[in-house]
Design a protein around this motif. Structure first.
Motif, PDB file in Angstrom:
ATOM      1  N   LEU A  16       0.837  -1.203   0.000  1.00 10.82           N
ATOM      2  CA  LEU A  16       0.000   0.000   0.000  1.00 10.82           C
ATOM      3  C   LEU A  16       0.871   1.252   0.000  1.00 10.82           C
ATOM      4  CD1 LEU A  16      -2.686   1.500   0.215  1.00 10.82           C
ATOM      5  CD2 LEU A  16      -2.635   1.092   2.694  1.00 10.82           C
ATOM      6  N   LYS A  17       1.989   1.190   0.721  1.00  5.72           N
ATOM      7  CA  LYS A  17       2.913   2.326   0.706  1.00  5.72           C
ATOM      8  C   LYS A  17       3.381   2.612  -0.714  1.00  5.72           C
ATOM      9  CE  LYS A  17       4.830   1.197   5.265  1.00  5.72           C
ATOM     10  NZ  LYS A  17       6.051   0.727   5.980  1.00  5.72           N
ATOM     11  N   THR A  18       3.688   1.551  -1.456  1.00  3.23           N
ATOM     12  CA  THR A  18       4.181   1.703  -2.826  1.00  3.23           C
ATOM     13  C   THR A  18       3.114   2.270  -3.755  1.00  3.23           C
ATOM     14  OG1 THR A  18       5.677  -0.176  -2.532  1.00  3.23           O
ATOM     15  CG2 THR A  18       5.164   0.460  -4.798  1.00  3.23           C
ATOM     16  N   HIS A  19       1.879   1.796  -3.604  1.00  3.75           N
ATOM     17  CA  HIS A  19       0.818   2.153  -4.547  1.00  3.75           C
ATOM     18  C   HIS A  19      -0.166   3.168  -3.973  1.00  3.75           C
ATOM     19  CE1 HIS A  19       2.219  -0.897  -7.288  1.00  3.75           C
ATOM     20  NE2 HIS A  19       2.073  -1.838  -6.399  1.00  3.75           N
ATOM     21  N   ARG A  20       0.235   3.854  -2.912  1.00  2.00           N
ATOM     22  CA  ARG A  20      -0.699   4.775  -2.250  1.00  2.00           C
ATOM     23  C   ARG A  20      -1.240   5.831  -3.200  1.00  2.00           C
ATOM     24  NH1 ARG A  20      -0.728   9.707   0.434  1.00  2.00           N
ATOM     25  NH2 ARG A  20      -2.235   9.788   2.185  1.00  2.00           N
ATOM     26  N   LEU A  30     -10.023  -0.877  -1.600  1.00  2.53           N
ATOM     27  CA  LEU A  30      -8.844  -1.564  -1.074  1.00  2.53           C
ATOM     28  C   LEU A  30      -9.259  -2.777  -0.251  1.00  2.53           C
ATOM     29  CD1 LEU A  30      -5.752  -1.687  -0.309  1.00  2.53           C
ATOM     30  CD2 LEU A  30      -6.356  -0.230   1.649  1.00  2.53           C
ATOM     31  N   GLU A  31      -8.508  -3.856  -0.425  1.00  2.52           N
ATOM     32  CA  GLU A  31      -8.624  -5.011   0.467  1.00  2.52           C
ATOM     33  C   GLU A  31      -7.256  -5.281   1.067  1.00  2.52           C
ATOM     34  OE1 GLU A  31     -10.903  -8.474  -0.758  1.00  2.52           O
ATOM     35  OE2 GLU A  31      -9.145  -9.704  -0.318  1.00  2.52           O
ATOM     36  N   LEU A  55      -1.769   5.627   6.294  1.00  3.90           N
ATOM     37  CA  LEU A  55      -1.561   5.609   4.841  1.00  3.90           C
ATOM     38  C   LEU A  55      -2.842   5.940   4.082  1.00  3.90           C
ATOM     39  CD1 LEU A  55       0.611   2.361   4.583  1.00  3.90           C
ATOM     40  CD2 LEU A  55       1.378   4.693   4.079  1.00  3.90           C
ATOM     41  N   LEU A  56      -3.983   5.666   4.684  1.00  2.82           N
ATOM     42  CA  LEU A  56      -5.266   5.883   4.016  1.00  2.82           C
ATOM     43  C   LEU A  56      -5.858   7.261   4.306  1.00  2.82           C
ATOM     44  CD1 LEU A  56      -6.844   2.357   4.518  1.00  2.82           C
ATOM     45  CD2 LEU A  56      -6.091   3.386   2.365  1.00  2.82           C
ATOM     46  N   PHE A 258       0.361  -4.398 -10.321  1.00 10.75           N
ATOM     47  CA  PHE A 258      -0.964  -3.786 -10.199  1.00 10.75           C
ATOM     48  C   PHE A 258      -1.168  -2.686 -11.250  1.00 10.75           C
ATOM     49  CE2 PHE A 258      -3.604  -0.589  -7.670  1.00 10.75           C
ATOM     50  CZ  PHE A 258      -4.801  -1.078  -8.145  1.00 10.75           C
ATOM     51  N   PRO A 259      -0.221  -1.751 -11.422  1.00  7.43           N
ATOM     52  CA  PRO A 259      -0.408  -0.729 -12.466  1.00  7.43           C
ATOM     53  C   PRO A 259      -0.531  -1.334 -13.869  1.00  7.43           C
ATOM     54  CG  PRO A 259       1.323  -0.062 -10.948  1.00  7.43           C
ATOM     55  CD  PRO A 259       1.011  -1.498 -10.628  1.00  7.43           C
TER      56      PRO A 259
END
Length: 272
Positions: A16-20, A30-31, A55-56, A258-259
């Motif tokens: 999540l940090k990477t794709h925040r 988000l899951e 992060l959210l 993911f991207p």
């Protein structure tokens, strides 16, 4: 593009940090998948929840978790094992409440063996549902109380309708349907189940969650979208006919892709 469905992601706190920024860009659903191991649920998980919530900050998409599943089913016959499963489900919902989560994934109890054998024994279908109620009744009530949906995900399911009957049997808006595209594709390719779009059509308005992964119809690959041979056009055509607004969660092994999964679906004009 604005009318195309927005893809969310199944991530852990680290990814999540990477794709925040990508998650906040379109407020993607988000899951979080940090909270299914028993070791985590039995330990001090609050710092991990706090980190996720930090992060959210600014995120307005829907959030949920993959619930505990490893090593058990939701229809145990053994009364002692049942107590452990009940505990795990409630532990997962405790995390959901702390996180502000509104969905928790639960695995279907229907196996390939069940498909061929449930009708071989008198009352076996009703008994299976009864066992799930004995295990899940407290979790269903807890989910109702905290505004969370327990979404039952197909695993080995060959019949798209069996777990729909199970979900309906609770008579609760807190129990709904999830579809994993790779699991359905495996069942279609290896056990003779219908194709994925049939699973979507069967669930209809009860479909509230999907795991999107690509595969080859042989195994549970969790490849990036576009790397396997799933007919994504048929899948998204079926999704497009629904009014239940299911969370479309990309669940792949390599979170770095993911991207690329988003880009591949954008190139097909199916999602963003």
């Amino acid at each position: 593009m604005p009318d195309l469905p927005i893809l969310g992601a199944a991530l852990n706190v680290t990814s999540l940090k990477t794709h925040r920024s990508l998650m906040l860009e379109k407020q993607r659903d988000l899951e979080l998948q940090d909270f299914w191991p028993a070791e985590t649920l039995n330990g001090d998980w609050q710092p991990l929840v706090d980190e996720a919530k930090t992060l959210l900050d600014g995120h307005t998409g829907r959030v949920g978790i993959h619930g505990p599943f490893w090593g058990f089913t939701i229809d145990p016959v053994d009364v002692d094992i049942r107590e452990i499963v009940k505990k795990r489900l409630l532990q997962g919902l405790e995390v959901c409440e702390a996180l502000g989560g509104t969905h928790m994934v639960v695995h279907s109890p229907y196996s390939t063996w069940d498909h061929n054998n449930l009708d071989n024994y008198d009352g076996a279908r009703d008994r299976k549902i009864e066992l799930c109620h004995l295990t899940m009744k407290d979790a269903v009530k807890r989910a109702e109380d905290i505004g969370c949906e327990l979404v039952i995900e197909n695993i080995e399911d060959k019949d798209p309708y069996a777990r729909i009957e199970l979900a309906d049997s609770f008579g609760s808006n807190a129990v709904r349907i999830s579809i994993d595209t790779g699991h359905a594709h495996y069942a279609h390719g290896s056990t003779g189940a219908p194709p994925i779009d049939y699973f979507v059509k069967a669930a209809g308005s009860k479909l509230r969650h999907m795991h999107l992964q690509d595969a080859d119809g042989y195994a549970d690959r969790h490849w990036a979208l576009g790397e396997g041979n799933i007919n994504w056009q048929s899948v998204f055509n079926a999704i497009g006919k629904l009014d239940s607004d299911p969370r479309l969660i990309v669940e792949i092994k390599d979170h770095a892709k993911f991207p690329a999964s988003i880009a591949n679906m954008e190139a097909l004009g199916l999602a963003q």
